[in-house]
Design a protein around this motif. Structure first.
Motif, PDB file in Angstrom:
ATOM      1  N   LEU A   1      96.781  57.482  97.260  1.00 41.83           N
ATOM      2  CA  LEU A   1      97.556  58.612  96.732  1.00 41.83           C
ATOM      3  C   LEU A   1      97.717  59.701  97.804  1.00 41.83           C
ATOM      4  CD1 LEU A   1      98.846  59.369  93.965  1.00 41.83           C
ATOM      5  CD2 LEU A   1      96.868  60.857  93.616  1.00 41.83           C
ATOM      6  N   ALA A   2      96.632  59.969  98.538  1.00 37.98           N
ATOM      7  CA  ALA A   2      96.714  60.956  99.618  1.00 37.98           C
ATOM      8  C   ALA A   2      97.703  60.482 100.684  1.00 37.98           C
ATOM      9  CB  ALA A   2      95.333  61.168 100.237  1.00 37.98           C
ATOM     10  N   PHE A   3      97.653  59.177 100.975  1.00 35.53           N
ATOM     11  CA  PHE A   3      98.619  58.609 101.916  1.00 35.53           C
ATOM     12  C   PHE A   3     100.045  58.833 101.422  1.00 35.53           C
ATOM     13  CE2 PHE A   3     101.515  54.967 102.222  1.00 35.53           C
ATOM     14  CZ  PHE A   3     101.853  55.046 103.569  1.00 35.53           C
ATOM     15  N   LEU A   4     100.258  58.606 100.107  1.00 34.25           N
ATOM     16  CA  LEU A   4     101.606  58.774  99.550  1.00 34.25           C
ATOM     17  C   LEU A   4     102.093  60.210  99.737  1.00 34.25           C
ATOM     18  CD1 LEU A   4     101.878  56.711  96.250  1.00 34.25           C
ATOM     19  CD2 LEU A   4     103.154  56.423  98.373  1.00 34.25           C
ATOM     20  N   GLY A   5     101.161  61.178  99.620  1.00 37.79           N
ATOM     21  CA  GLY A   5     101.524  62.575  99.854  1.00 37.79           C
ATOM     22  C   GLY A   5     102.067  62.765 101.263  1.00 37.79           C
ATOM     23  N   LEU A   6     101.332  62.237 102.243  1.00 39.25           N
ATOM     24  CA  LEU A   6     101.774  62.336 103.641  1.00 39.25           C
ATOM     25  C   LEU A   6     103.087  61.572 103.852  1.00 39.25           C
ATOM     26  CD1 LEU A   6     101.291  62.941 106.709  1.00 39.25           C
ATOM     27  CD2 LEU A   6      99.973  60.807 106.807  1.00 39.25           C
ATOM     28  N   HIS A   7     103.141  60.373 103.252  1.00 35.94           N
ATOM     29  CA  HIS A   7     104.304  59.507 103.422  1.00 35.94           C
ATOM     30  C   HIS A   7     105.577  60.133 102.833  1.00 35.94           C
ATOM     31  CE1 HIS A   7     106.264  55.805 104.294  1.00 35.94           C
ATOM     32  NE2 HIS A   7     106.468  55.469 103.040  1.00 35.94           N
ATOM     33  N   MET A   8     105.435  60.759 101.673  1.00 35.28           N
ATOM     34  CA  MET A   8     106.589  61.433 101.063  1.00 35.28           C
ATOM     35  C   MET A   8     107.026  62.607 101.937  1.00 35.28           C
ATOM     36  SD  MET A   8     107.476  59.792  98.392  1.00 35.28           S
ATOM     37  CE  MET A   8     107.007  58.399  99.396  1.00 35.28           C
ATOM     38  N   TYR A   9     106.034  63.319 102.477  1.00 34.20           N
ATOM     39  CA  TYR A   9     106.357  64.425 103.371  1.00 34.20           C
ATOM     40  C   TYR A   9     107.118  63.895 104.595  1.00 34.20           C
ATOM     41  CZ  TYR A   9     105.829  68.215 106.680  1.00 34.20           C
ATOM     42  OH  TYR A   9     106.100  69.197 107.597  1.00 34.20           O
ATOM     43  N   ASP A  10     106.631  62.772 105.140  1.00 26.88           N
ATOM     44  CA  ASP A  10     107.238  62.200 106.348  1.00 26.88           C
ATOM     45  C   ASP A  10     108.676  61.743 106.136  1.00 26.88           C
ATOM     46  OD1 ASP A  10     105.043  62.555 107.891  1.00 26.88           O
ATOM     47  OD2 ASP A  10     104.324  60.474 107.772  1.00 26.88           O
ATOM     48  N   PHE A  11     108.914  61.025 105.019  1.00 22.29           N
ATOM     49  CA  PHE A  11     110.217  60.369 104.859  1.00 22.29           C
ATOM     50  C   PHE A  11     111.072  60.974 103.751  1.00 22.29           C
ATOM     51  CE2 PHE A  11     107.818  57.094 107.109  1.00 22.29           C
ATOM     52  CZ  PHE A  11     108.729  56.688 108.063  1.00 22.29           C
TER      53      PHE A  11
ATOM     54  N   ALA B   1     105.684  57.718 116.743  1.00 22.15           N
ATOM     55  CA  ALA B   1     105.360  58.109 118.126  1.00 22.15           C
ATOM     56  C   ALA B   1     103.952  58.721 118.206  1.00 22.15           C
ATOM     57  CB  ALA B   1     106.428  59.056 118.659  1.00 22.15           C
ATOM     58  N   PRO B   2     103.577  59.682 117.339  1.00 23.40           N
ATOM     59  CA  PRO B   2     102.224  60.251 117.458  1.00 23.40           C
ATOM     60  C   PRO B   2     101.148  59.271 116.998  1.00 23.40           C
ATOM     61  CG  PRO B   2     103.642  61.580 115.992  1.00 23.40           C
ATOM     62  CD  PRO B   2     104.361  60.296 116.254  1.00 23.40           C
ATOM     63  N   ILE B   3     100.138  59.116 117.821  1.00 22.92           N
ATOM     64  CA  ILE B   3      99.078  58.143 117.495  1.00 22.92           C
ATOM     65  C   ILE B   3      98.317  58.548 116.230  1.00 22.92           C
ATOM     66  CG2 ILE B   3      97.377  59.221 119.065  1.00 22.92           C
ATOM     67  CD1 ILE B   3      97.720  55.446 118.471  1.00 22.92           C
ATOM     68  N   TRP B   4      98.188  59.860 115.969  1.00 20.63           N
ATOM     69  CA  TRP B   4      97.420  60.282 114.794  1.00 20.63           C
ATOM     70  C   TRP B   4      98.033  59.754 113.502  1.00 20.63           C
ATOM     71  CZ3 TRP B   4      99.897  62.958 110.990  1.00 20.63           C
ATOM     72  CH2 TRP B   4     101.031  63.693 111.335  1.00 20.63           C
ATOM     73  N   ARG B   5      99.388  59.708 113.468  1.00 22.16           N
ATOM     74  CA  ARG B   5     100.035  59.227 112.247  1.00 22.16           C
ATOM     75  C   ARG B   5      99.800  57.720 112.091  1.00 22.16           C
ATOM     76  NH1 ARG B   5     104.778  61.435 112.547  1.00 22.16           N
ATOM     77  NH2 ARG B   5     104.742  62.950 110.860  1.00 22.16           N
ATOM     78  N   VAL B   6      99.855  56.993 113.222  1.00 23.95           N
ATOM     79  CA  VAL B   6      99.624  55.544 113.169  1.00 23.95           C
ATOM     80  C   VAL B   6      98.197  55.284 112.664  1.00 23.95           C
ATOM     81  CG1 VAL B   6      99.549  53.400 114.524  1.00 23.95           C
ATOM     82  CG2 VAL B   6     101.267  55.149 115.043  1.00 23.95           C
ATOM     83  N   VAL B   7      97.223  56.053 113.183  1.00 24.23           N
ATOM     84  CA  VAL B   7      95.818  55.868 112.766  1.00 24.23           C
ATOM     85  C   VAL B   7      95.660  56.148 111.265  1.00 24.23           C
ATOM     86  CG1 VAL B   7      93.456  56.772 113.021  1.00 24.23           C
ATOM     87  CG2 VAL B   7      94.864  56.297 115.058  1.00 24.23           C
ATOM     88  N   LEU B   8      96.233  57.264 110.797  1.00 27.01           N
ATOM     89  CA  LEU B   8      96.131  57.596 109.365  1.00 27.01           C
ATOM     90  C   LEU B   8      96.791  56.518 108.501  1.00 27.01           C
ATOM     91  CD1 LEU B   8      96.752  61.462 109.009  1.00 27.01           C
ATOM     92  CD2 LEU B   8      94.611  60.185 108.846  1.00 27.01           C
ATOM     93  N   TYR B   9      97.953  56.044 108.950  1.00 32.11           N
ATOM     94  CA  TYR B   9      98.644  55.005 108.181  1.00 32.11           C
ATOM     95  C   TYR B   9      97.792  53.724 108.146  1.00 32.11           C
ATOM     96  CZ  TYR B   9     103.236  57.171 107.201  1.00 32.11           C
ATOM     97  OH  TYR B   9     104.254  57.951 106.697  1.00 32.11           O
ATOM     98  N   VAL B  10      97.231  53.338 109.300  1.00 37.12           N
ATOM     99  CA  VAL B  10      96.477  52.076 109.359  1.00 37.12           C
ATOM    100  C   VAL B  10      95.226  52.155 108.476  1.00 37.12           C
ATOM    101  CG1 VAL B  10      95.117  50.574 110.884  1.00 37.12           C
ATOM    102  CG2 VAL B  10      97.405  51.311 111.575  1.00 37.12           C
ATOM    103  N   ILE B  11      94.530  53.286 108.503  1.00 34.49           N
ATOM    104  CA  ILE B  11      93.354  53.452 107.624  1.00 34.49           C
ATOM    105  C   ILE B  11      93.794  53.323 106.161  1.00 34.49           C
ATOM    106  CG2 ILE B  11      91.604  55.103 106.805  1.00 34.49           C
ATOM    107  CD1 ILE B  11      91.559  56.249 109.680  1.00 34.49           C
TER     108      ILE B  11
END
Ligand code: HEM
Length: 222
Positions: free
Chosen positions: A114-124, A153-163
């Motif tokens: 759910l927290a990921f979805l929050g970030l993901h909605m913000y992103d896209f 491009a930013p590694i932090w977003r890739v890391v958060l997404y992968v987790i």
């Protein structure tokens, strides 16, 4: 006590049905997103269709949002209820006091998704809404591929997404299989269905990991 169990079972059915609906969405979402790796033009075409088709926008999208909310609220209610009546939970649903880690922590893995979805909605999604309704920019069916690749491009977003994808996999490993159990599916196909749910629960999140990492490693050079 029996009323509690009955309503608890009704809630499990709601969880199972809304969960199956979200799994279906995930399969569809993955199918479109993987084209961003293998056929960028197709990705642009489908993304544009999803973004502007009135049926998708005004019917399917609200249903999807409702599905997420129902699944989240019911999951939370079930967790509170199970904590209040732990012996009922184990006697009824687990068959033993030693439920595996994954099934005991559905609320935790669900909360991370759910927290990921929050970030993901913000992103896209927020970006989409701003583009279409606030900035009121014209339709451009070719922009989606570049916008998506740039996000990774930013590694932090890739890391958060992968987790998040790893925890999504754990969530699905228990949830997808147990939804069929809740619906009482018990026939000669049960073994095959269970195997399919396990493969899906590992392969789809791994596929999402692949997409995120691929775009990070293959940026668009202007
Ligand atoms: C690498 C992985 C992923 C990529 C590249 C990606 C990309 C996108 C894009 C481009 C949109 C479009 C927004 C719009 O046009 O409105 C979107 C929406 C969305 N994504 Fe993802 N996504 C990924 C993983 C996931 C996962 C794992 C989930 C669920 C757990 C998810 C759930 C959603 C939802 C609920 C929406 C909103 C759909 C809508 O607009 O109706 N995504 N995603």
């Amino acid at each position: 006590m029996s009323g509690l169990i009955q309503s608890s079972i009704a809630r499990k059915v709601v969880m199972a049905l809304s969960g199956l609906f979200l799994v279906f969405f995930l399969g569809q979402h993955f199918t479109i997103n993987i084209t961003s790796v293998i056929a960028p033009d197709t990705f642009n075409t489908w993304s544009h269709f999803m973004g502007y088709n009135p049926l998708v926008q005004y019917v399917l999208q609200p249903i999807l949002i409702a599905g997420v909310i129902v699944h989240f609220v019911m999951g939370f209610v079930l967790e509170v209820q199970n904590n209040k009546a732990r012996t009922v939970k184990y006697a009824k649903f687990q068959g033993s006091a030693n439920a595996p880690w994954i099934s005991r922590n559905m609320i935790l893995t669900g909360a991370v998704v759910l927290a990921f979805l929050g970030l993901h909605m913000y992103d896209f999604w927020v970006h989409e809404m701003a583009y279409k309704y606030i900035e009121a920019k014209p339709e451009d069916p070719t922009r989606y591929y570049a916008e998506t690749v740039e996000k990774f491009a930013p590694i932090w977003r890739v890391v958060l997404y992968v987790i998040s994808f790893a925890l999504l996999s754990l969530h699905l490993l228990h949830g997808f299989a147990s939804s069929f159990q809740t619906m009482g599916v018990n026939n000669k196909y049960s073994g095959g269905i269970k195997l399919f749910t396990k493969i899906f629960a590992i392969a789809i999140p791994l596929g999402f990991v692949f997409i995120a990492v691929y775009h990070h490693l293959n940026p668009i050079t202007h």
